[in-house]
Motif scaffolding. Structure first.
Motif, PDB file in Angstrom:
ATOM      1  N   SER A  68     -29.330  13.077  10.327  1.00  0.00           N
ATOM      2  CA  SER A  68     -30.078  12.745  11.145  1.00  0.00           C
ATOM      3  C   SER A  68     -30.190  12.443  12.541  1.00  0.00           C
ATOM      4  CB  SER A  68     -30.715  11.452  10.330  1.00  0.00           C
ATOM      5  OG  SER A  68     -29.831  10.413  10.640  1.00  0.00           O
ATOM      6  N   VAL A  69     -31.064  12.219  13.255  1.00  0.00           N
ATOM      7  CA  VAL A  69     -30.734  11.746  14.590  1.00  0.00           C
ATOM      8  C   VAL A  69     -30.100  10.534  14.871  1.00  0.00           C
ATOM      9  CG1 VAL A  69     -31.923  11.222  16.754  1.00  0.00           C
ATOM     10  CG2 VAL A  69     -32.941  12.903  15.487  1.00  0.00           C
ATOM     11  N   ARG A  70     -30.489   9.611  13.927  1.00  0.00           N
ATOM     12  CA  ARG A  70     -29.991   8.327  13.871  1.00  0.00           C
ATOM     13  C   ARG A  70     -28.426   8.325  13.732  1.00  0.00           C
ATOM     14  NH1 ARG A  70     -32.250   2.937  11.191  1.00  0.00           N
ATOM     15  NH2 ARG A  70     -30.867   1.525  11.915  1.00  0.00           N
ATOM     16  N   ALA A  71     -28.023   9.158  12.459  1.00  0.00           N
ATOM     17  CA  ALA A  71     -26.443   9.156  12.302  1.00  0.00           C
ATOM     18  C   ALA A  71     -25.957  10.022  13.488  1.00  0.00           C
ATOM     19  CB  ALA A  71     -26.489  10.175  10.844  1.00  0.00           C
ATOM     20  N   ALA A  72     -26.550  11.059  13.829  1.00  0.00           N
ATOM     21  CA  ALA A  72     -25.966  11.758  14.854  1.00  0.00           C
ATOM     22  C   ALA A  72     -25.669  10.837  16.426  1.00  0.00           C
ATOM     23  CB  ALA A  72     -26.755  13.057  15.637  1.00  0.00           C
ATOM     24  N   ARG A  73     -26.600  10.142  16.710  1.00  0.00           N
ATOM     25  CA  ARG A  73     -26.570   9.061  17.808  1.00  0.00           C
ATOM     26  C   ARG A  73     -25.238   8.117  17.409  1.00  0.00           C
ATOM     27  NH1 ARG A  73     -30.610   5.320  20.004  1.00  0.00           N
ATOM     28  NH2 ARG A  73     -29.301   5.251  21.745  1.00  0.00           N
ATOM     29  N   ALA A  74     -25.173   7.526  16.151  1.00  0.00           N
ATOM     30  CA  ALA A  74     -24.344   6.390  16.023  1.00  0.00           C
ATOM     31  C   ALA A  74     -22.933   7.194  15.889  1.00  0.00           C
ATOM     32  CB  ALA A  74     -24.389   5.917  14.580  1.00  0.00           C
ATOM     33  N   ALA A  75     -22.820   8.388  15.461  1.00  0.00           N
ATOM     34  CA  ALA A  75     -21.510   9.181  15.410  1.00  0.00           C
ATOM     35  C   ALA A  75     -21.021   9.598  16.822  1.00  0.00           C
ATOM     36  CB  ALA A  75     -21.582  10.432  14.778  1.00  0.00           C
ATOM     37  N   ASN A  76     -22.130  10.152  17.483  1.00  0.00           N
ATOM     38  CA  ASN A  76     -21.484  10.326  18.709  1.00  0.00           C
ATOM     39  C   ASN A  76     -21.183   9.278  19.724  1.00  0.00           C
ATOM     40  OD1 ASN A  76     -22.488  13.036  18.390  1.00  0.00           O
ATOM     41  ND2 ASN A  76     -24.337  12.938  19.568  1.00  0.00           N
ATOM     42  N   THR A  77     -21.760   8.093  19.630  1.00  0.00           N
ATOM     43  CA  THR A  77     -21.595   7.077  20.252  1.00  0.00           C
ATOM     44  C   THR A  77     -20.052   6.245  19.660  1.00  0.00           C
ATOM     45  OG1 THR A  77     -23.767   6.271  20.744  1.00  0.00           O
ATOM     46  CG2 THR A  77     -22.069   4.516  20.915  1.00  0.00           C
ATOM     47  N   SER A  78     -20.093   6.468  18.436  1.00  0.00           N
ATOM     48  CA  SER A  78     -18.678   5.771  18.072  1.00  0.00           C
ATOM     49  C   SER A  78     -17.377   6.562  18.317  1.00  0.00           C
ATOM     50  CB  SER A  78     -18.849   5.657  16.439  1.00  0.00           C
ATOM     51  OG  SER A  78     -19.851   4.826  16.000  1.00  0.00           O
ATOM     52  N   VAL A  79     -17.601   8.058  18.179  1.00  0.00           N
ATOM     53  CA  VAL A  79     -16.368   8.912  18.368  1.00  0.00           C
ATOM     54  C   VAL A  79     -16.149   8.687  20.190  1.00  0.00           C
ATOM     55  CG1 VAL A  79     -15.895  11.474  18.548  1.00  0.00           C
ATOM     56  CG2 VAL A  79     -16.723  10.326  16.428  1.00  0.00           C
ATOM     57  N   GLY A  80     -17.240   8.724  20.783  1.00  0.00           N
ATOM     58  CA  GLY A  80     -16.935   8.826  22.134  1.00  0.00           C
ATOM     59  C   GLY A  80     -16.136   7.755  22.476  1.00  0.00           C
ATOM     60  N   ALA A  81     -16.789   6.483  21.960  1.00  0.00           N
ATOM     61  CA  ALA A  81     -15.978   5.108  22.170  1.00  0.00           C
ATOM     62  C   ALA A  81     -14.383   5.101  21.818  1.00  0.00           C
ATOM     63  CB  ALA A  81     -16.441   3.924  21.449  1.00  0.00           C
ATOM     64  N   VAL A  82     -14.212   5.996  20.680  1.00  0.00           N
ATOM     65  CA  VAL A  82     -12.742   6.236  20.270  1.00  0.00           C
ATOM     66  C   VAL A  82     -11.951   7.024  21.194  1.00  0.00           C
ATOM     67  CG1 VAL A  82     -11.291   7.220  18.435  1.00  0.00           C
ATOM     68  CG2 VAL A  82     -13.322   5.684  17.885  1.00  0.00           C
ATOM     69  N   TYR A  83     -12.867   8.057  21.647  1.00  0.00           N
ATOM     70  CA  TYR A  83     -11.813   8.768  22.436  1.00  0.00           C
ATOM     71  C   TYR A  83     -11.810   8.254  24.065  1.00  0.00           C
ATOM     72  CZ  TYR A  83     -11.584  13.338  19.975  1.00  0.00           C
ATOM     73  OH  TYR A  83     -11.222  14.134  19.205  1.00  0.00           O
ATOM     74  N   LEU A  84     -12.746   7.466  24.369  1.00  0.00           N
ATOM     75  CA  LEU A  84     -12.327   6.581  25.517  1.00  0.00           C
ATOM     76  C   LEU A  84     -11.139   5.883  25.408  1.00  0.00           C
ATOM     77  CD1 LEU A  84     -13.235   6.049  28.383  1.00  0.00           C
ATOM     78  CD2 LEU A  84     -14.634   4.318  27.550  1.00  0.00           C
ATOM     79  N   LEU A  85     -11.021   5.171  24.253  1.00  0.00           N
ATOM     80  CA  LEU A  85      -9.772   4.435  24.121  1.00  0.00           C
ATOM     81  C   LEU A  85      -8.484   5.488  23.827  1.00  0.00           C
ATOM     82  CD1 LEU A  85      -8.429   1.688  23.460  1.00  0.00           C
ATOM     83  CD2 LEU A  85      -9.157   2.053  20.931  1.00  0.00           C
ATOM     84  N   VAL A  86      -8.626   6.572  23.143  1.00  0.00           N
ATOM     85  CA  VAL A  86      -7.609   7.411  22.974  1.00  0.00           C
ATOM     86  C   VAL A  86      -7.309   7.959  24.344  1.00  0.00           C
ATOM     87  CG1 VAL A  86      -6.921   9.760  21.983  1.00  0.00           C
ATOM     88  CG2 VAL A  86      -8.091   8.037  20.827  1.00  0.00           C
ATOM     89  N   GLY A  87      -8.233   8.228  25.205  1.00  0.00           N
ATOM     90  CA  GLY A  87      -7.853   8.771  26.441  1.00  0.00           C
ATOM     91  C   GLY A  87      -7.160   7.648  27.410  1.00  0.00           C
ATOM     92  N   LEU A  88      -7.504   6.522  27.363  1.00  0.00           N
ATOM     93  CA  LEU A  88      -6.664   5.398  28.113  1.00  0.00           C
ATOM     94  C   LEU A  88      -5.349   5.264  27.547  1.00  0.00           C
ATOM     95  CD1 LEU A  88      -9.720   2.861  28.529  1.00  0.00           C
ATOM     96  CD2 LEU A  88      -8.496   4.001  30.150  1.00  0.00           C
TER      97      LEU A  88
END
Length: 137
Positions: A68-88
């Motif tokens: 769903s759109v809601r699930a995709a938004r949540a996953a994109n935001t969560s994975v994006g935040a994790v990747y920001l942390l992993v990048g740092l």
């Protein structure tokens, strides 16, 4: 998926990360599971643990994108935040014994780029679609 930026980006990223996870096993077959060095896939260094992480991230993104759109938004935001942390964290881990994912500079650049795109789409796109779905529920 084509009507939602989050579902489209999540689906593309999910498929790419699944393929990278699979391809990574071909180049890291002799590497230690969580070793600080691994095989090279294009410019990126991977070990078996790194490959498993790619498979999990890919499955989460692709699964959410097909849900769903809601699930995709949540996953994109969560994975994006994790990747920001992993990048740092990757900036400090490269060259250290704590680098259990065999990260290198190219990995850090990719993680930051993934974070920017996934967070940007997750936080900014499809806001109306999730509000409309919430009202219907």
């Amino acid at each position: 998926m084509g009507q939602s930026a989050n579902r489209l980006i999540g689906g593309i990223f999910g498929a790419v990360y699944l393929l990278v996870g699979i391809a990574g096993f071909f180049v890291s077959s002799g590497a230690d599971f969580a070793g600080t060095e691994g095989g090279t896939l294009i410019f990126f260094e991977v070990n078996p643990l790194h490959n498993i992480v790619h498979l999990l991230i890919g499955a989460v993104l692709l699964g959410a994108a097909t849900s769903s759109v809601r699930a995709a938004r949540a996953a994109n935001t969560s994975v994006g935040a994790v990747y920001l942390l992993v990048g740092l964290l990757g900036l400090f881990l490269v060259g250290s014994s704590a680098n259990i994912l065999a990260l290198n500079g190219a990995d850090n650049v990719l993680h930051f780029a993934s974070a920017v795109l996934l967070l940007g789409v997750g936080l900014a796109a499809d806001k109306g679609a999730t509000r409309t779905a919430a009202r219907r529920a």
